[in-house]
Design an enzyme around this catalytic site. Structure first.
Site, PDB file in Angstrom:
ATOM      1  CG  ASP A 131      -1.251   1.384   3.476  1.00  0.00           C
ATOM      2  OD1 ASP A 131      -0.997   1.084   4.663  1.00  0.00           O
ATOM      3  OD2 ASP A 131      -1.851   0.606   2.710  1.00  0.00           O
ATOM      4  CG  ASP A 155      -5.582  -3.408  -1.680  1.00  0.00           C
ATOM      5  OD1 ASP A 155      -5.056  -2.935  -0.652  1.00  0.00           O
ATOM      6  OD2 ASP A 155      -5.926  -4.598  -1.772  1.00  0.00           O
ATOM      7  N   GLY A 207       0.775  -1.238   0.000  1.00  0.00           N
ATOM      8  CA  GLY A 207       0.000   0.000   0.000  1.00  0.00           C
ATOM      9  C   GLY A 207       0.804   1.284   0.000  1.00  0.00           C
ATOM     10  N   GLY A 211      -3.878  -0.074  14.278  1.00  0.00           N
ATOM     11  CA  GLY A 211      -2.514  -0.030  14.783  1.00  0.00           C
ATOM     12  C   GLY A 211      -1.900  -1.402  15.005  1.00  0.00           C
ATOM     13  CG  ASP A 248      -8.280   0.785  10.644  1.00  0.00           C
ATOM     14  OD1 ASP A 248      -8.873   1.450  11.507  1.00  0.00           O
ATOM     15  OD2 ASP A 248      -8.854  -0.091   9.966  1.00  0.00           O
ATOM     16  CE  LYS A 300      -9.168   3.666   7.579  1.00  0.00           C
ATOM     17  NZ  LYS A 300      -9.975   2.474   7.226  1.00  0.00           N
ATOM     18  CB  THR A 308      -0.295  -3.591  10.464  1.00  0.00           C
ATOM     19  OG1 THR A 308      -1.542  -4.171  10.094  1.00  0.00           O
ATOM     20  CG2 THR A 308       0.778  -3.992   9.463  1.00  0.00           C
ATOM     21  NE  ARG A 334      -2.402  -2.993  -4.426  1.00  0.00           N
ATOM     22  CZ  ARG A 334      -2.352  -3.157  -3.106  1.00  0.00           C
ATOM     23  NH1 ARG A 334      -2.132  -2.122  -2.322  1.00  0.00           N
ATOM     24  NH2 ARG A 334      -2.543  -4.354  -2.570  1.00  0.00           N
TER      25      ARG A 334
HETATM   26  P1  IMP Z   1      -4.262  -1.875  11.070  1.00  0.00           P
HETATM   27  O1  IMP Z   1      -3.426  -3.064  11.416  1.00  0.00           O
HETATM   28  O2  IMP Z   1      -5.699  -2.054  11.487  1.00  0.00           O
HETATM   29  O3  IMP Z   1      -3.682  -0.556  11.563  1.00  0.00           O
HETATM   30  O4  IMP Z   1      -4.365  -1.825   9.512  1.00  0.00           O
HETATM   31  C1  IMP Z   1      -3.326  -1.383   8.767  1.00  0.00           C
HETATM   32  C2  IMP Z   1      -3.324  -1.909   7.348  1.00  0.00           C
HETATM   33  O5  IMP Z   1      -4.618  -2.294   6.894  1.00  0.00           O
HETATM   34  C3  IMP Z   1      -2.897  -0.788   6.450  1.00  0.00           C
HETATM   35  O6  IMP Z   1      -1.498  -0.768   6.302  1.00  0.00           O
HETATM   36  C4  IMP Z   1      -3.622  -1.078   5.178  1.00  0.00           C
HETATM   37  O7  IMP Z   1      -2.866  -1.950   4.366  1.00  0.00           O
HETATM   38  C5  IMP Z   1      -4.884  -1.759   5.620  1.00  0.00           C
HETATM   39  N1  IMP Z   1      -5.985  -0.783   5.708  1.00  0.00           N
HETATM   40  C6  IMP Z   1      -6.502  -0.202   6.829  1.00  0.00           C
HETATM   41  N2  IMP Z   1      -7.497   0.642   6.522  1.00  0.00           N
HETATM   42  C7  IMP Z   1      -7.592   0.615   5.172  1.00  0.00           C
HETATM   43  C8  IMP Z   1      -8.432   1.318   4.237  1.00  0.00           C
HETATM   44  O8  IMP Z   1      -9.300   2.144   4.568  1.00  0.00           O
HETATM   45  N3  IMP Z   1      -8.226   1.024   2.930  1.00  0.00           N
HETATM   46  C9  IMP Z   1      -7.295   0.136   2.483  1.00  0.00           C
HETATM   47  N4  IMP Z   1      -6.487  -0.536   3.323  1.00  0.00           N
HETATM   48  C10 IMP Z   1      -6.643  -0.301   4.654  1.00  0.00           C
HETATM   49 MG    MG Z   2      -3.774  -3.461   2.060  1.00  0.00          MG
END
Ligand code: IMP
Ligand code: MG
Length: 180
Positions: free
Chosen positions: A101, A160, A45, A106, A104, A132, A108, A166
């Site tokens: 990218d 994506d 991303g 957190g 959200d 977010k 990851t 993308r």
């Molecule tokens: P987290 O682990 O919930 O913080 O999610 C992080 C990963 O989920 C990001 O690096 C993105 O690859 C994917 N992601 C989270 N939100 C979105 C979105 O709104 N659109 C696309 N990918 C997302």
């Molecule tokens: Mg992704």
């Protein structure tokens, strides 16, 4: 442009994205000032964001690419994070700046930071293009973000949904409409 049953609404224009790159790069230049810096770009991303941002950075840096996947086909993080390529890095004694990218939940980022810290870098920090609301509450090393956005699912500029969208030049909100 959108597939049947999906709807795209513009959120951040190409022009606004472009205008944000130089200020982000100036922040990086001012903070690291020639210290050994590795940009750790999280594929897939962040590829487009990183490619654009790098061309604005003046302080010397090395660039590394790793993979992180947590989503599958859904729109919420699955909670299971698969990292790829972290073991190839050699961050000992360097400053690691992770180019992401979106932050959200957190999850990851948390898994990734733990994996990077094992290599004993001088510092680790995250630079997400988007953040977010949930991630704003977390105690993560995030000195600066591209844009804070609402809790919506977004695509474009590298991001994506099921590997689609993308290539959109602006960032869009993706929503799902009743079909038929
Ligand atoms: P987290 O682990 O919930 O913080 O999610 C992080 C990963 O989920 C990001 O690096 C993105 O690859 C994917 N992601 C989270 N939100 C979105 C979105 O709104 N659109 C696309 N990918 C997302
Ligand atoms: Mg992704």
């Amino acid at each position: 442009m959108a597939e049947p049953g999906e709807r795209l609404d513009p959120l951040i224009s190409e022009r606004r994205i472009r205008a944000r790159l130089a200020p982000l790069a100036r922040h990086i230049d001012g903070h690291y000032r020639g210290a050994p810096l590795s940009l750790v770009v999280v594929l897939k991303g962040a590829a487009i964001f990183a490619a654009d941002l790098m061309r604005h950075i003046r302080t010397p840096f090395a660039v590394e690419y790793i993979g992180a996947a947590s989503y599958g086909r859904g729109t919420r993080s699955s909670g299971t994070v698969a990292l790829a390529g972290v073991e190839r890095l050699d961050l000992a004694g360097r400053h690691a700046l992770v180019i992401e990218d979106i932050l959200d939940t957190g999850r990851t980022a948390a898994v990734l930071l733990d994996a990077l810290r094992v290599q004993q870098p001088q510092s680790v920090a995250l630079l997400p293009l988007l953040r977010k609301p949930m991630a704003r509450e977390l105690d993560l090393p995030v000195p600066i973000v591209g844009f804070d956005i609402a809790d919506k699912f977004v695509v474009g500029y590298g991001m994506d949904y099921a590997e689609r969208y993308r290539n959109l030049r602006a960032i869009h909100c993706l929503s799902f409409t009743a079909q038929g």
